[in-house]
Design an enzyme around this catalytic site. Structure first.
Site: not given
Ligand SMILES: NC(=O)c1ccc[n+]([C@@H]2O[C@H](COP(=O)([O-])OP(=O)(O)OC[C@H]3O[C@@H](n4cnc5c(N)ncnc54)[C@H](OP(=O)(O)O)[C@@H]3O)[C@@H](O)[C@H]2O)c1
Length: 292
Positions: A10-11, A36, A98, A101, A124, A128
């Site tokens: 990933g990034q 996962l 992680y 915001d 999302y 999170k």
């Protein structure tokens, strides 16, 4: 130090694999080597590596698609971190995780601190937030870094999209009413490595003392409009651009399946006071990222 890195393509994970390499042995796994969504194989993977530190850079990050796949988003963003936190606590490892915001609704009007009440606007963001809460409830030695507007030049990101649009369109329209903290994935990866280096051989008890949720963002924020204009100004190959203008627009003009917070800048004071590290200004980091 033995580190299990999840999500290394990933990034953020790609940058982490490089940043963590000097700290010791890094076992890096990504889908399909580890899934996962499969609880048993996740637990098995952690146990077979027996790491001192688990760094979880995975996530269901397709913000709009999550609206139509809430179960998968919840499994990745809520259940998987909960399993990793349980494994870490049971086997005496530390967990770095992680978040985003987007847990906020964007109505505060000034940078958010960790004690501000979250109010996620979409699937999302909700999944999170529930992931953060699961990690916190499990306890142990954990660190959750909330990031905002992460980009890399390697995978599809706002930066690569703007560069692409400027090569295809004479006129770009960018929203002025979405404000956040652009952060280069390498910056987030390097700060993770710095923290682990500070804890060094005693990383688990060291992190247990400092465990918690932290905002990590530069000292200044930007609108998508400002960010896009800066990307085009720093473009290392400006001769390829055909865009002649960037016009201001409003979020309402671009309906998307998921609602996003308008003002989601983060205040990093708690992070800086705890770890003595200062995130760089977003434009300075972007300048460096664009030079690669
Ligand atoms: N991007 C942002 O703007 C941003 C902002 C704030 C916070 N964050 C958080 O930062 C973290 C990293 O974000 P990112 O942008 O680096 O994410 P990313 O580029 O989308 O990478 C996510 C990684 O998770 C892996 N993955 C997805 N499903 C998996 C599964 N079932 N089993 C194992 N691995 C799986 C992906 O593998 P594949 O590539 O094979 O799917 C990929 O390597 C996430 O927790 C994200 O929520 C991101």
């Amino acid at each position: 130090m033995k580190i299990l890195l999840l999500g290394n393509t990933g990034q953020l994970g790609w940058e982490l694999e490089r940043a963590l390499a000097s700290l010791g042995e890094v076992a890096a796994l990504d889908f399909p080597a580890i899934n996962l969504l499969d609880e048993a194989s996740t637990r098995q993977a952690v146990r077979s590596v027996a790491p001192q530190v688990i760094v979880n850079a995975t996530g269901y990050t397709a913000v709009d698609k999550a609206e139509s796949e809430p179960e998968i988003a919840a499994a990745m963003n809520t259940r998987a971190p909960a399993i990793l936190a349980e494994e870490a606590r049971t086997f005496g490892a530390a967990l770095i995780h992680y978040s985003t915001d987007y847990v906020f609704d964007g109505l505060k009007g000034s940078p958010y601190v960790e004690t501000d009440p979250p109010h996620p606007l979409g699937v999302y963001a909700r999944t999170k937030l529930a992931g953060e809460q699961a990690v916190q409830q499990t306890g142990g030695a954990f660190l959750i870094l909330r990031l905002s507007w992460m980009y890399s030049l390697r995978r599809d990101s706002f930066v690569t999209k703007v560069l692409g649009w400027a090569r295809q369109q004479r006129s770009l329209r960018m929203v002025t009413d979405q404000v956040g903290n652009p952060i280069w994935a390498r910056t987030a990866a390097e700060v993770t490595a710095q923290i682990l280096a500070m804890g060094s051989a005693d990383i688990v008890p060291w992190l247990a003392v400092r465990r918690g949720l932290y905002h990590f963002a530069g000292p200044d924020h930007a609108s998508r409009y400002d960010w896009a204009r800066t990307i085009l100004r720093l473009d290392p190959r400006p001769q390829e651009q055909i865009a002649e203008q960037v016009l201001p627009a409003l979020t309402d003009e671009f309906p998307t399946p998921a609602c996003r917070p308008l003002f989601s800048a983060l205040d990093s004071r708690k992070f800086t006071e705890t770890f003595g590290l200062r995130p760089p200004a977003w434009e300075a980091a972007l300048r460096l990222a664009m030079a690669y």
